[in-house]
Design a protein around this motif. Structure first.
Motif, PDB file in Angstrom:
ATOM      1  N   ASP A  14       0.832  -1.209   0.000  1.00  0.00           N
ATOM      2  CA  ASP A  14       0.000   0.000   0.000  1.00  0.00           C
ATOM      3  C   ASP A  14       0.865   1.257   0.000  1.00  0.00           C
ATOM      4  OD1 ASP A  14      -2.303  -1.518  -0.031  1.00  0.00           O
ATOM      5  OD2 ASP A  14      -2.664  -1.333   2.121  1.00  0.00           O
ATOM      6  N   ARG A  15       1.940   1.262   0.775  1.00  0.00           N
ATOM      7  CA  ARG A  15       2.815   2.442   0.831  1.00  0.00           C
ATOM      8  C   ARG A  15       3.541   2.643  -0.498  1.00  0.00           C
ATOM      9  NH1 ARG A  15       2.244   6.407   4.505  1.00  0.00           N
ATOM     10  NH2 ARG A  15       4.372   6.554   5.219  1.00  0.00           N
ATOM     11  N   GLU A  16       3.955   1.555  -1.125  1.00  0.00           N
ATOM     12  CA  GLU A  16       4.608   1.677  -2.425  1.00  0.00           C
ATOM     13  C   GLU A  16       3.631   2.239  -3.455  1.00  0.00           C
ATOM     14  OE1 GLU A  16       7.869  -1.943  -1.966  1.00  0.00           O
ATOM     15  OE2 GLU A  16       5.871  -2.372  -2.752  1.00  0.00           O
ATOM     16  N   LEU A  17       2.384   1.789  -3.415  1.00  0.00           N
ATOM     17  CA  LEU A  17       1.363   2.332  -4.317  1.00  0.00           C
ATOM     18  C   LEU A  17       1.114   3.808  -4.047  1.00  0.00           C
ATOM     19  CD1 LEU A  17      -1.191  -0.607  -4.402  1.00  0.00           C
ATOM     20  CD2 LEU A  17       0.158   0.257  -6.333  1.00  0.00           C
ATOM     21  N   GLU A  18       1.140   4.182  -2.773  1.00  0.00           N
ATOM     22  CA  GLU A  18       0.941   5.595  -2.421  1.00  0.00           C
ATOM     23  C   GLU A  18       2.069   6.452  -2.991  1.00  0.00           C
ATOM     24  OE1 GLU A  18       0.219   8.393   1.537  1.00  0.00           O
ATOM     25  OE2 GLU A  18       0.448   6.233   1.784  1.00  0.00           O
ATOM     26  N   VAL A  19       3.302   5.992  -2.836  1.00  0.00           N
ATOM     27  CA  VAL A  19       4.451   6.713  -3.389  1.00  0.00           C
ATOM     28  C   VAL A  19       4.326   6.802  -4.909  1.00  0.00           C
ATOM     29  CG1 VAL A  19       6.954   6.590  -3.771  1.00  0.00           C
ATOM     30  CG2 VAL A  19       6.028   6.182  -1.491  1.00  0.00           C
ATOM     31  N   LEU A  20       3.944   5.703  -5.539  1.00  0.00           N
ATOM     32  CA  LEU A  20       3.785   5.683  -6.994  1.00  0.00           C
ATOM     33  C   LEU A  20       2.705   6.670  -7.437  1.00  0.00           C
ATOM     34  CD1 LEU A  20       5.109   4.080  -9.275  1.00  0.00           C
ATOM     35  CD2 LEU A  20       3.194   2.485  -9.137  1.00  0.00           C
ATOM     36  N   GLY A  21       1.630   6.773  -6.664  1.00  0.00           N
ATOM     37  CA  GLY A  21       0.572   7.736  -6.983  1.00  0.00           C
ATOM     38  C   GLY A  21       1.055   9.170  -6.913  1.00  0.00           C
ATOM     39  N   HIS A  22       1.833   9.486  -5.894  1.00  0.00           N
ATOM     40  CA  HIS A  22       2.383  10.838  -5.780  1.00  0.00           C
ATOM     41  C   HIS A  22       3.343  11.127  -6.934  1.00  0.00           C
ATOM     42  CE1 HIS A  22       0.514  11.774  -2.012  1.00  0.00           C
ATOM     43  NE2 HIS A  22       1.113  10.783  -1.375  1.00  0.00           N
ATOM     44  N   LEU A  23       4.125  10.114  -7.316  1.00  0.00           N
ATOM     45  CA  LEU A  23       5.040  10.284  -8.442  1.00  0.00           C
ATOM     46  C   LEU A  23       4.248  10.572  -9.723  1.00  0.00           C
ATOM     47  CD1 LEU A  23       8.066  10.092  -9.260  1.00  0.00           C
ATOM     48  CD2 LEU A  23       7.573   7.731  -9.903  1.00  0.00           C
ATOM     49  N   ALA A  24       3.148   9.862  -9.919  1.00  0.00           N
ATOM     50  CA  ALA A  24       2.309  10.070 -11.109  1.00  0.00           C
ATOM     51  C   ALA A  24       1.716  11.475 -11.139  1.00  0.00           C
ATOM     52  CB  ALA A  24       1.194   9.035 -11.153  1.00  0.00           C
ATOM     53  N   GLU A  25       1.513  12.063  -9.955  1.00  0.00           N
ATOM     54  CA  GLU A  25       0.989  13.427  -9.876  1.00  0.00           C
ATOM     55  C   GLU A  25       2.063  14.466 -10.164  1.00  0.00           C
ATOM     56  OE1 GLU A  25      -0.600  13.509  -5.923  1.00  0.00           O
ATOM     57  OE2 GLU A  25      -2.471  12.546  -6.532  1.00  0.00           O
ATOM     58  N   GLY A  55      10.859  -4.625 -12.391  1.00  0.00           N
ATOM     59  CA  GLY A  55      11.887  -4.947 -13.365  1.00  0.00           C
ATOM     60  C   GLY A  55      12.188  -3.802 -14.315  1.00  0.00           C
ATOM     61  N   VAL A  56      11.964  -2.576 -13.848  1.00  0.00           N
ATOM     62  CA  VAL A  56      12.278  -1.417 -14.688  1.00  0.00           C
ATOM     63  C   VAL A  56      13.613  -0.842 -14.236  1.00  0.00           C
ATOM     64  CG1 VAL A  56       9.871  -0.908 -15.195  1.00  0.00           C
ATOM     65  CG2 VAL A  56      10.950   0.221 -13.277  1.00  0.00           C
ATOM     66  N   SER A  57      14.346  -0.287 -15.193  1.00  0.00           N
ATOM     67  CA  SER A  57      15.707   0.136 -14.875  1.00  0.00           C
ATOM     68  C   SER A  57      15.891   1.645 -14.787  1.00  0.00           C
ATOM     69  CB  SER A  57      16.675  -0.429 -15.919  1.00  0.00           C
ATOM     70  OG  SER A  57      16.290   0.025 -17.204  1.00  0.00           O
ATOM     71  N   ASN A  58      14.850   2.411 -15.133  1.00  0.00           N
ATOM     72  CA  ASN A  58      15.045   3.851 -15.093  1.00  0.00           C
ATOM     73  C   ASN A  58      13.759   4.578 -14.681  1.00  0.00           C
ATOM     74  OD1 ASN A  58      13.437   4.373 -17.499  1.00  0.00           O
ATOM     75  ND2 ASN A  58      15.146   3.481 -18.636  1.00  0.00           N
ATOM     76  N   ARG A  59      13.898   5.871 -14.429  1.00  0.00           N
ATOM     77  CA  ARG A  59      12.772   6.674 -13.955  1.00  0.00           C
ATOM     78  C   ARG A  59      11.674   6.831 -14.995  1.00  0.00           C
ATOM     79  NH1 ARG A  59      15.864  11.532 -10.740  1.00  0.00           N
ATOM     80  NH2 ARG A  59      16.802  10.201  -9.163  1.00  0.00           N
ATOM     81  N   ALA A  60      12.046   6.847 -16.259  1.00  0.00           N
ATOM     82  CA  ALA A  60      11.044   6.995 -17.320  1.00  0.00           C
ATOM     83  C   ALA A  60      10.079   5.806 -17.311  1.00  0.00           C
ATOM     84  CB  ALA A  60      11.719   7.132 -18.677  1.00  0.00           C
ATOM     85  N   HIS A  61      10.617   4.598 -17.209  1.00  0.00           N
ATOM     86  CA  HIS A  61       9.760   3.424 -17.151  1.00  0.00           C
ATOM     87  C   HIS A  61       8.937   3.407 -15.864  1.00  0.00           C
ATOM     88  CE1 HIS A  61      12.557   1.306 -20.164  1.00  0.00           C
ATOM     89  NE2 HIS A  61      11.481   1.743 -20.778  1.00  0.00           N
ATOM     90  N   LEU A  62       9.538   3.873 -14.788  1.00  0.00           N
ATOM     91  CA  LEU A  62       8.807   3.957 -13.528  1.00  0.00           C
ATOM     92  C   LEU A  62       7.627   4.922 -13.651  1.00  0.00           C
ATOM     93  CD1 LEU A  62       8.765   3.039 -10.571  1.00  0.00           C
ATOM     94  CD2 LEU A  62      10.199   5.001 -10.040  1.00  0.00           C
ATOM     95  N   MET A  63       7.842   6.040 -14.327  1.00  0.00           N
ATOM     96  CA  MET A  63       6.759   7.007 -14.529  1.00  0.00           C
ATOM     97  C   MET A  63       5.656   6.414 -15.399  1.00  0.00           C
ATOM     98  SD  MET A  63       5.316   9.783 -13.839  1.00  0.00           S
ATOM     99  CE  MET A  63       6.401  11.015 -13.181  1.00  0.00           C
ATOM    100  N   LEU A  64       6.022   5.665 -16.425  1.00  0.00           N
ATOM    101  CA  LEU A  64       5.010   5.004 -17.260  1.00  0.00           C
ATOM    102  C   LEU A  64       4.158   4.051 -16.423  1.00  0.00           C
ATOM    103  CD1 LEU A  64       7.013   4.231 -20.519  1.00  0.00           C
ATOM    104  CD2 LEU A  64       5.156   5.872 -20.233  1.00  0.00           C
ATOM    105  N   LEU A  65       4.788   3.303 -15.535  1.00  0.00           N
ATOM    106  CA  LEU A  65       4.053   2.403 -14.648  1.00  0.00           C
ATOM    107  C   LEU A  65       3.127   3.201 -13.734  1.00  0.00           C
ATOM    108  CD1 LEU A  65       3.588  -0.492 -13.580  1.00  0.00           C
ATOM    109  CD2 LEU A  65       5.435  -0.038 -11.944  1.00  0.00           C
ATOM    110  N   ALA A  66       3.640   4.295 -13.193  1.00  0.00           N
ATOM    111  CA  ALA A  66       2.833   5.141 -12.300  1.00  0.00           C
ATOM    112  C   ALA A  66       1.621   5.697 -13.028  1.00  0.00           C
ATOM    113  CB  ALA A  66       3.692   6.279 -11.740  1.00  0.00           C
ATOM    114  N   LEU A  67       1.810   6.150 -14.243  1.00  0.00           N
ATOM    115  CA  LEU A  67       0.693   6.702 -15.013  1.00  0.00           C
ATOM    116  C   LEU A  67      -0.321   5.629 -15.379  1.00  0.00           C
ATOM    117  CD1 LEU A  67       2.632   9.214 -17.266  1.00  0.00           C
ATOM    118  CD2 LEU A  67       1.120   9.741 -15.339  1.00  0.00           C
ATOM    119  N   GLN A  68       0.150   4.427 -15.683  1.00  0.00           N
ATOM    120  CA  GLN A  68      -0.773   3.326 -15.961  1.00  0.00           C
ATOM    121  C   GLN A  68      -1.573   2.975 -14.709  1.00  0.00           C
ATOM    122  OE1 GLN A  68       1.700   0.198 -17.535  1.00  0.00           O
ATOM    123  NE2 GLN A  68       1.467   0.922 -19.630  1.00  0.00           N
TER     124      GLN A  68
END
Length: 80
Positions: A14-25, A55-68
């Motif tokens: 849940d905390r990881e999802l919360e962080v990912l949500g803030h990143l997507a914002e 399994g992502v290696s960079n911030r760009a892929h992490l942002m794509l996951l967050a936006l999805q």
């Protein structure tokens, strides 16, 4: 939404999802830390764990996951 993204998001706490949500914002690590009452180092740790689980290696892929993730109501993340 790819099955990969859904499967990956199911691995996150849940905390990881919360962080990912803030990143997507569009929040920075420091801003996320302030919002969640954490240190920036802890936010960085959460994001490293997310990258490892996804399994992502960079911030760009992490942002794509967050936006999805914002498109899946079952994960409780807001739409950007």
């Amino acid at each position: 939404m790819s099955p990969f993204a859904t499967d990956t998001l199911n691995l996150l706490s849940d905390r990881e999802l919360e962080v990912l949500g803030h990143l997507a914002e569009g929040h920075t690590y420091t801003s996320i830390a302030r919002r969640m009452n954490l240190s920036p180092h802890t936010v960085d740790t959460y994001l490293r764990r997310i990258r490892g689980k996804a399994g992502v290696s960079n911030r760009a892929h992490l942002m794509l996951l967050a936006l999805q993730a914002t498109r899946l109501p079952e994960f409780g993340l807001t739409q950007v």
